[in-house]
Design a protein around this motif. Sequence first.
Motif, PDB file in Angstrom:
ATOM      1  N   ILE A  60       0.761  30.948  14.553  1.00  0.00           N
ATOM      2  CA  ILE A  60       1.847  31.297  15.456  1.00  0.00           C
ATOM      3  C   ILE A  60       1.266  32.006  16.680  1.00  0.00           C
ATOM      4  CG2 ILE A  60       3.615  31.438  13.666  1.00  0.00           C
ATOM      5  CD1 ILE A  60       3.253  34.435  13.582  1.00  0.00           C
ATOM      6  N   LYS A  63       3.195  36.256  20.799  1.00  0.00           N
ATOM      7  CA  LYS A  63       4.580  36.702  20.938  1.00  0.00           C
ATOM      8  C   LYS A  63       5.330  36.579  19.624  1.00  0.00           C
ATOM      9  CE  LYS A  63       8.891  35.880  23.489  1.00  0.00           C
ATOM     10  NZ  LYS A  63       9.699  36.016  22.258  1.00  0.00           N
ATOM     11  N   GLU A  64       5.159  35.441  18.947  1.00  0.00           N
ATOM     12  CA  GLU A  64       5.843  35.248  17.666  1.00  0.00           C
ATOM     13  C   GLU A  64       5.386  36.273  16.635  1.00  0.00           C
ATOM     14  OE1 GLU A  64       6.754  30.548  17.152  1.00  0.00           O
ATOM     15  OE2 GLU A  64       4.645  31.085  17.406  1.00  0.00           O
ATOM     16  N   ASP A  67       7.041  39.609  17.489  1.00  0.00           N
ATOM     17  CA  ASP A  67       8.475  39.574  17.186  1.00  0.00           C
ATOM     18  C   ASP A  67       8.706  39.593  15.677  1.00  0.00           C
ATOM     19  OD1 ASP A  67       9.055  39.523  19.863  1.00  0.00           O
ATOM     20  OD2 ASP A  67       9.449  37.365  19.954  1.00  0.00           O
TER      21      ASP A  67
END
Length: 652
Positions: A60, A63-64, A67
Amino acid sequence: RTTNMSKVLQDSPFWPGKSGKNSSSIVELKHTLDHDNHETREAYRQIGLNDQLYVPRYNISLKEERDLAYDRLKKLGDKGLVSIYDFEKNPLRIFASHEMSGVIDASMATKMTVQFNLFGGTVLKLGTEQHRHILEGVDSLKLVGCFALTELGYGNNAVEMETRAVYLPETDEIEITTPSTLAQKYWITNSAVHAHYAVVFAQLEVNQQQEGVHVILVRIRDDNGTPMKGVTIQDMGHKFGCNGVDNGKLWFDKVRVPRKNLLNRYSDIKPGSNGKMEFSSTIRSRRGRFLKVADQLLSGRLCIASMTLGGLKLAMTIAIHYSYSRYTVGPSGKSDAAIISYQLQQEALFPLLARTYALNFGLNYIKDKWVEINGGKQTFEKIANETEVLILCCVIKALLTWHAERVASICRERCGGQGYLSCNRLGSLIGNSHATITAEGDNSVLMQKVTKELLTLFQHEDASSSWTWTSTFNLKNFGNFDWNSATPEMFLEIFKYRLATDLKELSEDLSQTMATGGSIFDAWMHHLSNKIQHCARAYGEVILLSSFILNFKLKFQVETKEMLLATVRLYALSQIRDDVLWFTTHGILGNSDVSLLDEAWSASVKNLEKFAVDLTEALGVINTMTPIAEDWAHFNKDNNQGELLQQFRSRL
């Protein structure tokens, strides 16, 4: 071949239904290791079994990943599994949450320690009633905070930081400025993406007088995530571990906040007798004020130690599970011998397991000590014990995080190529452990602090702490010492003797330096560093073994006592063996003694084999979320790209 492999895996003592997870010894040990907040801990253990949000993800984006860490932490807060108000109602629950989060996701745990301890805890402990409204959004993460202490040019010497906070009487505001590149706030967790507020540490100036480092609450983003006027936020980018943590850099260009944003429990700016706004403080010295405002670092070290303990329990569980299910060449030449049967594997893993138990017991003891001085009203006795708790928090954080790095590295190696796959989690544990070694204080610097405080107590012969260096060990009688029959109490006397000797030698070295007109700083920083580090470690091992013995004396059934005795013996023998140079140069061990010690250590490792399964299960990691600790043959039937999510969904 597939059928045979399935049978091999099902023959593992860790296969469901085989290990006797509910045996009374495992239940006793697990309850003792957990120590407190058992219902909360069990709730965390169920998370990975039933909620796909907590299944590890690998391929991933940055950013993922960030988050995901945020979403995981938010859900814990929404479930009520962690709360800023635990510091007032049940502080041990904060540490329990960190330990259990360390098993699930180190990035989530890191964001937790900043949100709830460093940010929320600082507002709670240094603020007053006028600041408590900020706390309402902490649990739900509607308000995310960060802890802006470290500066690029001022890490371990933060008291000399450059960031300025000047009181402006004409507007009744405080103006915060970053005067140089070295003064930028650096490594600030939560700041790069998620934080709305920062507790900013700065040199406070009131009426042109420097009053030392204080803490000001500063809004750094609006509700839309846009940086506030005068605030510059820079993303520090990718790291080699914990990339779910959004570390950032902060700059302040004449950022103004109301005077009431000063966290004013101990220092304040208020009208004086002549009506003019004046600075006042209950703490006289500037250094004393800094130590008070940075006090949350102390509980922060326990938070880091706790989450690290969770991670190293995970690593031990993964490696030992796999070692019982991974078969390779046996006497027949067939793959019919589990690698755990090899001396090489046992001597790599079992001493680490024994030390993990010692560190767990030591941390439990120190958490209780911290709660004693932080609960209820301050008393003279509590104040007198603050130095001891300071030393304990420093030493346990260092010993635990160093051990975690060693555990993660050795377990990865002992699991071969499987240990190198991200989905088996050992690689991430290596990166995570390195982060903890220098977070909340560089370990080696903390150990200098430990020895400094110990020397002060030693030189003043502080009776309240004399037990740590009083030993009945008699060197003259050591020639008849039997390693195989030594009790834990006998080992403790040896540990105490080592500490007492270190303190005596260091004290004499420093006295000699002063007597000859030498520089104490030069001696401390350039000539005695090895002795200083050794002394602090010696103290830490006394604490660990003493804590182990306290638990050993609890009312356990016979089988549990036998397991603990085998574990404490291996831990103690490993420590002496690892420090054999000190024991030989101090005339305690001769060549023949070293050989006997090594034989006793090897026998102790072998003896732990019959308890290893139960000792591992008692660590309480019921779901490692890794293939190699479970049915790794089944995991490899499909093209899964090294991800667990598909199989998790199919299992549900």
